[in-house]
Design a protein around this motif. Structure first.
Motif, short mmCIF file in Angstrom:
data_model
loop_
_atom_site.label_atom_id
_atom_site.label_comp_id
_atom_site.label_asym_id
_atom_site.label_seq_id
_atom_site.Cartn_x
_atom_site.Cartn_y
_atom_site.Cartn_z
N VAL A 274 0.85 -1.20 0.00
CA VAL A 274 0.00 0.00 0.00
C VAL A 274 0.88 1.24 0.00
CG1 VAL A 274 -1.85 1.23 1.20
CG2 VAL A 274 -1.79 -1.27 1.25
N THR A 275 0.53 2.20 -0.84
CA THR A 275 1.27 3.45 -0.94
C THR A 275 0.31 4.62 -0.86
OG1 THR A 275 1.09 3.56 -3.35
CG2 THR A 275 2.99 2.37 -2.45
N HIS A 276 0.88 5.82 -0.70
CA HIS A 276 0.09 7.03 -0.88
C HIS A 276 -0.33 7.09 -2.34
CE1 HIS A 276 -0.90 11.33 -1.17
NE2 HIS A 276 -1.05 11.29 0.16
N ARG A 277 -1.46 7.70 -2.59
CA ARG A 277 -1.99 7.76 -3.96
C ARG A 277 -0.99 8.41 -4.91
NH1 ARG A 277 -7.53 10.76 -4.23
NH2 ARG A 277 -6.12 12.49 -3.84
N HIS A 278 -0.22 9.37 -4.42
CA HIS A 278 0.77 10.06 -5.26
C HIS A 278 2.18 9.68 -4.77
CE1 HIS A 278 -2.55 12.28 -6.92
NE2 HIS A 278 -2.86 12.77 -5.74
N PHE A 279 2.47 8.39 -4.79
CA PHE A 279 3.73 7.94 -4.20
C PHE A 279 4.91 8.17 -5.14
CE2 PHE A 279 2.37 4.35 -6.71
CZ PHE A 279 3.53 3.73 -7.13
N ILE A 280 6.09 8.24 -4.52
CA ILE A 280 7.34 8.32 -5.27
C ILE A 280 8.17 7.08 -4.94
CG2 ILE A 280 7.31 10.83 -5.44
CD1 ILE A 280 9.24 10.94 -3.10
N LYS A 281 9.43 7.07 -5.34
CA LYS A 281 10.32 5.93 -5.14
C LYS A 281 9.78 4.67 -5.83
CE LYS A 281 12.16 7.67 -0.77
NZ LYS A 281 12.54 7.37 0.62
N GLN A 282 9.26 4.85 -7.03
CA GLN A 282 8.62 3.75 -7.73
C GLN A 282 9.56 2.59 -7.99
OE1 GLN A 282 6.18 4.97 -10.97
NE2 GLN A 282 5.62 2.90 -11.55
N ALA A 283 10.80 2.89 -8.41
CA ALA A 283 11.76 1.82 -8.70
C ALA A 283 12.07 1.00 -7.44
CB ALA A 283 13.04 2.42 -9.27
N LEU A 284 12.26 1.70 -6.32
CA LEU A 284 12.53 1.01 -5.06
C LEU A 284 11.37 0.11 -4.66
CD1 LEU A 284 14.24 3.62 -2.69
CD2 LEU A 284 15.01 1.30 -3.15
N ILE A 285 10.16 0.66 -4.75
CA ILE A 285 8.98 -0.08 -4.34
C ILE A 285 8.75 -1.28 -5.24
CG2 ILE A 285 6.45 0.06 -4.19
CD1 ILE A 285 6.85 2.93 -3.10
N GLU A 286 8.98 -1.12 -6.54
CA GLU A 286 8.81 -2.25 -7.47
C GLU A 286 9.83 -3.34 -7.17
OE1 GLU A 286 6.60 -3.06 -9.85
OE2 GLU A 286 5.40 -1.38 -9.09
N ALA A 287 11.06 -2.95 -6.81
CA ALA A 287 12.08 -3.95 -6.48
C ALA A 287 11.68 -4.72 -5.22
CB ALA A 287 13.43 -3.26 -6.28
N PHE A 288 11.17 -4.02 -4.23
CA PHE A 288 10.73 -4.65 -2.98
C PHE A 288 9.55 -5.58 -3.25
CE2 PHE A 288 8.70 -4.31 1.35
CZ PHE A 288 9.71 -4.97 2.02
N LYS A 289 8.63 -5.12 -4.05
CA LYS A 289 7.46 -5.92 -4.43
C LYS A 289 7.91 -7.21 -5.14
CE LYS A 289 3.41 -5.67 -7.48
NZ LYS A 289 2.62 -4.77 -8.37
N GLY A 290 8.86 -7.07 -6.07
CA GLY A 290 9.34 -8.23 -6.81
C GLY A 290 9.99 -9.27 -5.91
N GLU A 291 10.73 -8.81 -4.91
CA GLU A 291 11.39 -9.74 -3.99
C GLU A 291 10.37 -10.50 -3.16
OE1 GLU A 291 14.91 -11.57 -2.72
OE2 GLU A 291 14.54 -10.12 -4.34
N ILE A 292 9.30 -9.81 -2.75
CA ILE A 292 8.24 -10.48 -2.00
C ILE A 292 7.61 -11.57 -2.84
CG2 ILE A 292 5.96 -10.19 -0.94
CD1 ILE A 292 6.85 -7.31 -0.20
N LEU A 293 7.22 -11.24 -4.07
CA LEU A 293 6.54 -12.20 -4.93
C LEU A 293 7.43 -13.39 -5.26
CD1 LEU A 293 4.63 -9.79 -7.34
CD2 LEU A 293 3.68 -11.20 -5.50
#
Length: 314
Positions: A274-293
């Motif tokens: 879950v992020t703020h609707r106008h979130f930043i750090k997209q690359a970081l968050i996508e990397a974290f998401k990928g590791e979880i999956l």
């Protein structure tokens, strides 16, 4: 007007204190106050009502601070664009995670993530759902790992997986004799529950279709925020509890024999990033998401034959 000054007024608005804002910005309080005063003089307005405690923004201050937040976000996006172009994942990622998920998910992913992305600094806090949501809205956290849906217009949910709920029953309870469990088999007066404030408590009550409290469990009121404590209460006492499936990974064979699954469609909790609707750090968050999956069982990534349990009680 400088970005530093904008950071200072956003910090004061977030923490409602000049002293705390200065600490969070790693400057002295006189330095922060002087810079804010210079900005107010330049704009010809007062941004904060200093006569009130906690400090609150003025009416015009609210509008200016909201715009300052937008400017700072867009400024941060410039660094994101550069990092994306360089194919680098770096920076600080601040993550909130609910306590009923943290001990079962984080050990699976942290070592691999840190080795894969050595330029990333992870800052992780275990908080209840409400606190994570509030800190996401205040932009004190970059993302949260939460049970969803939250139905909050300020937040954006990115579903990751669907974790089954299971029954963990003592051997002398009638549920132990059943091969599969139906919701109507459950009597919430016999279930060990998490205390108020944990979203999983509400989900368990929704599975049980009942609204009793732990005060009605015989003559005992027991409050805990730990899934591990719930397991121990069943091991050493009567009754049963409902657990998230990831918490089963360290059970011994005797304990696994006390686990019962629900009849299809089985109740699950939807776990989302879950992020703020106008979130930043997209690359970081996508990397974290990928590791979880990459570390979640494939069967949990599919919603078929599963029913997501709502968090809010009827």
């Amino acid at each position: 007007m400088t970005t530093v000054q904008l950071e200072y007024i956003v910090a004061v608005d977030t923490y409602r204190s000049f002293v705390v804002a200065a600490e969070k910005c790693f400057v002295t309080q006189p330095t922060l106050s002087m810079q804010i005063q210079k900005l107010e003089d330049e704009l010809g307005i007062k941004l904060f009502d200093r006569s009130k405690l906690p400090v609150v923004p003025t009416e015009i201050g609210v509008a200016v601070i909201a715009q300052a937040r937008i400017i700072l976000k867009e400024n941060a996006r410039i660094r994101e664009i550069i990092a994306d172009q360089k194919k680098e994942v770096q920076g600080t990622l601040k993550v909130g995670i609910i306590p009923t998920l943290a001990p079962y998910l984080l050990p699976r992913i942290l070592t691999g993530f840190m080795k894969k992305y050595p330029k990333v600094k992870l800052e992780i806090w275990e908080y209840p759902t409400d606190q994570i949501m509030q800190q996401l809205k205040q932009e004190l956290l970059d993302c949260g790992l939460l049970a969803t849906p939250l139905h909050n217009p300020h937040l954006e949910e990115h579903p990751l997986f669907y974790e089954s709920f299971v029954v963990y029953t003592s051997r002398n309870h009638q549920l132990f004799e059943k091969k599969v469990i139906r919701a109507e088999d459950l009597d919430v007066k016999e279930v060990w529950l998490l205390n108020e404030g944990h979203c999983m408590r509400n989900q368990v009550l929704n599975i049980c279709k009942d609204k009793f409290t732990m005060g009605e469990y015989k003559n005992l009121e027991y409050n805990t925020g730990s899934v591990e404590t719930l397991k121990r209460m069943v091991d050493l006492n009567e009754g049963y509890t409902i657990l998230p499936e990831l918490s089963l990974q360290d059970l011994n064979s005797k304990q696994l024999s006390m686990v019962r699954y629900f009849k299809t469609p089985e109740p699950v909790r939807e776990i989302s990033l879950v992020t703020h609707r106008h979130f930043i750090k997209q690359a970081l968050i996508e990397a974290f998401k990928g590791e979880i999956l990459a570390h979640v069982p494939e069967k949990m990534k599919v919603q078929r034959n599963k029913k997501v349990v709502e968090i809010v009680n009827d």
